[in-house]
Design a protein around this motif. Structure first.
Motif, PDB file in Angstrom:
ATOM      1  N   GLN A  19      28.127  90.091  10.792  1.00 49.65           N
ATOM      2  CA  GLN A  19      27.509  89.930  11.989  1.00 49.65           C
ATOM      3  C   GLN A  19      26.121  89.961  12.081  1.00 49.65           C
ATOM      4  OE1 GLN A  19      29.754  94.332  12.402  1.00 49.65           O
ATOM      5  NE2 GLN A  19      30.616  93.034  14.715  1.00 49.65           N
ATOM      6  N   GLU A  41      16.805  90.149  22.460  1.00 48.66           N
ATOM      7  CA  GLU A  41      17.313  91.125  22.089  1.00 48.66           C
ATOM      8  C   GLU A  41      18.501  91.299  22.543  1.00 48.66           C
ATOM      9  OE1 GLU A  41      17.543  91.435  18.840  1.00 48.66           O
ATOM     10  OE2 GLU A  41      15.723  90.539  18.446  1.00 48.66           O
ATOM     11  N   TYR A  87      29.558  96.992  16.571  1.00 56.10           N
ATOM     12  CA  TYR A  87      28.934  96.323  17.179  1.00 56.10           C
ATOM     13  C   TYR A  87      27.550  97.459  16.891  1.00 56.10           C
ATOM     14  CZ  TYR A  87      24.691  93.340  18.644  1.00 56.10           C
ATOM     15  OH  TYR A  87      23.642  92.518  18.656  1.00 56.10           O
ATOM     16  N   MET A 103      27.402  88.596  21.922  1.00 52.29           N
ATOM     17  CA  MET A 103      27.778  89.404  20.568  1.00 52.29           C
ATOM     18  C   MET A 103      29.233  89.548  21.271  1.00 52.29           C
ATOM     19  SD  MET A 103      26.904  88.900  16.948  1.00 52.29           S
ATOM     20  CE  MET A 103      27.258  90.213  16.896  1.00 52.29           C
ATOM     21  N   HIS A 121      33.416  90.462  19.076  1.00 49.67           N
ATOM     22  CA  HIS A 121      32.796  90.912  18.450  1.00 49.67           C
ATOM     23  C   HIS A 121      33.423  92.961  19.215  1.00 49.67           C
ATOM     24  CE1 HIS A 121      31.035  88.672  14.869  1.00 49.67           C
ATOM     25  NE2 HIS A 121      30.934  87.898  15.851  1.00 49.67           N
ATOM     26  N   PHE A 132      16.261  93.066  13.368  1.00 48.69           N
ATOM     27  CA  PHE A 132      17.690  93.094  14.316  1.00 48.69           C
ATOM     28  C   PHE A 132      18.007  94.599  15.220  1.00 48.69           C
ATOM     29  CE2 PHE A 132      21.901  94.353  13.237  1.00 48.69           C
ATOM     30  CZ  PHE A 132      23.090  93.563  14.009  1.00 48.69           C
ATOM     31  N   HIS A 139      24.228  88.190  14.657  1.00 43.41           N
ATOM     32  CA  HIS A 139      23.185  87.791  16.251  1.00 43.41           C
ATOM     33  C   HIS A 139      22.173  86.491  15.698  1.00 43.41           C
ATOM     34  CE1 HIS A 139      21.119  90.958  18.077  1.00 43.41           C
ATOM     35  NE2 HIS A 139      19.996  90.766  17.181  1.00 43.41           N
ATOM     36  N   GLU A 140      21.427  87.136  14.280  1.00 38.59           N
ATOM     37  CA  GLU A 140      21.024  86.005  14.180  1.00 38.59           C
ATOM     38  C   GLU A 140      20.816  84.875  14.193  1.00 38.59           C
ATOM     39  OE1 GLU A 140      17.735  87.765  13.968  1.00 38.59           O
ATOM     40  OE2 GLU A 140      18.767  89.600  13.466  1.00 38.59           O
ATOM     41  N   ALA A 156      20.818  87.888  22.530  1.00 34.20           N
ATOM     42  CA  ALA A 156      21.667  88.365  21.404  1.00 34.20           C
ATOM     43  C   ALA A 156      23.051  88.840  21.478  1.00 34.20           C
ATOM     44  CB  ALA A 156      20.691  88.043  20.078  1.00 34.20           C
ATOM     45  N   ASP A 157      22.891  90.137  22.100  1.00 36.73           N
ATOM     46  CA  ASP A 157      23.817  90.814  21.937  1.00 36.73           C
ATOM     47  C   ASP A 157      24.912  90.303  23.220  1.00 36.73           C
ATOM     48  OD1 ASP A 157      21.816  92.759  20.275  1.00 36.73           O
ATOM     49  OD2 ASP A 157      20.841  93.772  21.922  1.00 36.73           O
TER      50      ASP A 157
END
Length: 310
Positions: free
Chosen positions: A187, A232, A249, A239, A244, A269, A191-192, A235-236
């Motif tokens: 996970q 961020e 998460y 995800m 996910h 992260f 994300h990265e 990316a969230d």
């Protein structure tokens, strides 16, 4: 020197106005991709707009042109006043050179001294920002070379011995070696990899290079923080939209809340605004009201930029 001082003043004004528009109208909306590019544009427009002078408005458009001319005249008035002050300082300095009281001691003009002193401080600030950027780049390079690494899904993963929060930079993910191979690791990688695919590190490098020109302005560093926050959010969102579990998460984010340290060029992260991130994951997608705010923001940004370029 005089023109450059005026340039910095106008660039600072544009930065303040545009970032205020972002903070008031866009920060709470879910158009994260748009917010990312708007924040990048703020820095570029702030540095470029004062250098340009274009005539967009025809002479016959008196109603539209008159307010722009008034702003232009006001700018010219301030410019002339500043020029009179500067040349008065320079003339006074030349006069003081002719009035020698002793073979060694001459009269000093403190206005001229203050101008050159401020310019020297400004240049030292620019050099300090660029030096800090270079030091951070070197530190990340040294970190990658110092510890063992492996390739996972075409991404270089550096195995850190210390228990620290994972982070990424360019094509590399740095993660505690004890996490590798666990369900949480995949996970974290997902994300990265969003940061890596969208080249978020390039955003941060670009902004820090450009921000050196306005290092004295506190909002330029607020803007950098806002840009990292937006990365961020992006990316969230990726995800959650990729399937996910939201609960899993969010639990992972909380479990990785090891430290609040956030380096200027990396994407941690578990950045310290974890509560905001969780809130934004639950917020409803922005609708027509949000689109209206985007339209208003763009319109005002264009008006500010064009007015300054007259």
């Amino acid at each position: 020197m005089l023109e450059f001082s005026w340039y910095l003043l106008e660039a600072s004004l544009v930065l303040s106005v545009l970032y205020a528009l972002y903070a008031l109208l866009l920060r709470g909306e879910t158009f994260f991709g748009f917010n990312r590019f708007f924040l990048l544009a703020i820095v570029m427009i702030s540095l470029l707009a004062p250098l340009l002078s274009w005539d967009f408005v025809p002479e016959k458009e008196v109603v539209v042109r008159r307010p722009i001319e008034q702003v232009r005249n006001m700018r010219q008035g301030y410019f002339e006043a500043l020029g009179d002050w500067y040349f008065e300082a320079a003339s006074s300095e030349q006069e003081s050179e002719r009035q020698v009281h002793t073979p060694i001691i001459q009269q000093w003009n403190w206005k001229a001294i203050s101008i050159y002193s401020l310019f020297t401080i400004y240049l030292l600030g620019v050099m300090a920002v660029w030096s800090r950027l270079g030091w951070m780049l070197y530190g990340l390079y040294a970190l990658r070379k110092k510890f063992p690494s492996r390739e996972v899904n075409h991404v270089r993963v550096v195995e850190l011995p210390d228990r620290s929060a994972p982070f990424s930079f360019l094509q590399t993910v740095f993660v505690n070696k004890e996490v590798i191979g666990t369900p949480a690791f995949y996970q974290i990688m997902a994300h990265e990899q969003v940061h890596i695919r969208q080249r978020h590190s390039i955003d941060l490098i670009t902004v820090q290079i450009l921000a050196a020109g306005l290092w004295f302005h506190p909002l330029v560093w607020r803007l950098l923080k806002s840009l990292k926050t937006t990365h961020e959010y992006i990316a969230d969102k990726q995800m959650i939209s990729s399937g996910h579990s939201l609960v899993e998460y969010q639990s992972l984010l909380l479990s990785q809340l090891i430290s609040n340290q956030s380096y200027g060029l990396v994407h941690n992260f578990n950045l310290s605004f974890i509560k905001k991130r969780i809130t934004m994951m639950k917020i409803k997608q922005s609708g027509w009201g949000g689109r209206a705010k985007v339209a208003v923001t763009l319109s005002l940004a264009v008006i500010v930029s064009i007015t300054l370029m007259q």
